[in-house]
Scaffold this motif. Sequence first.
Motif: not given
Length: 97
Positions: A57-64
């Motif tokens: 979810k963090e990777l998706e939210a920060k568009k990493i």
Amino acid sequence: MRLDRSDLNLLYSTRYSKEIPDAYEWLMLDAIEGERRLFIRSDELDASWSTFTPLLKELEAKKIAPDLYLYGSRGSVGAHYLAANYNVRWGDLTGDN
């Protein structure tokens, strides 16, 4: 599981006359026969998802975006920089110390 006495013949196709199933066919047969040693338990699956879901979810939210690298290479440039931060020589397979 069924044990079978066999000569030391390393050619499966010579020893057994049946067609050799591919990996997915073996996997499906094992699942049908209830072979549990090859599969994870539901509590293990739940633990895995509870560990990785926040990260995903963090990777998706920060568009990493993932670090891309060429097939057959020793990895991404970012991996070498990360390793250098910890004085590690990443992917150095030359044997020179």
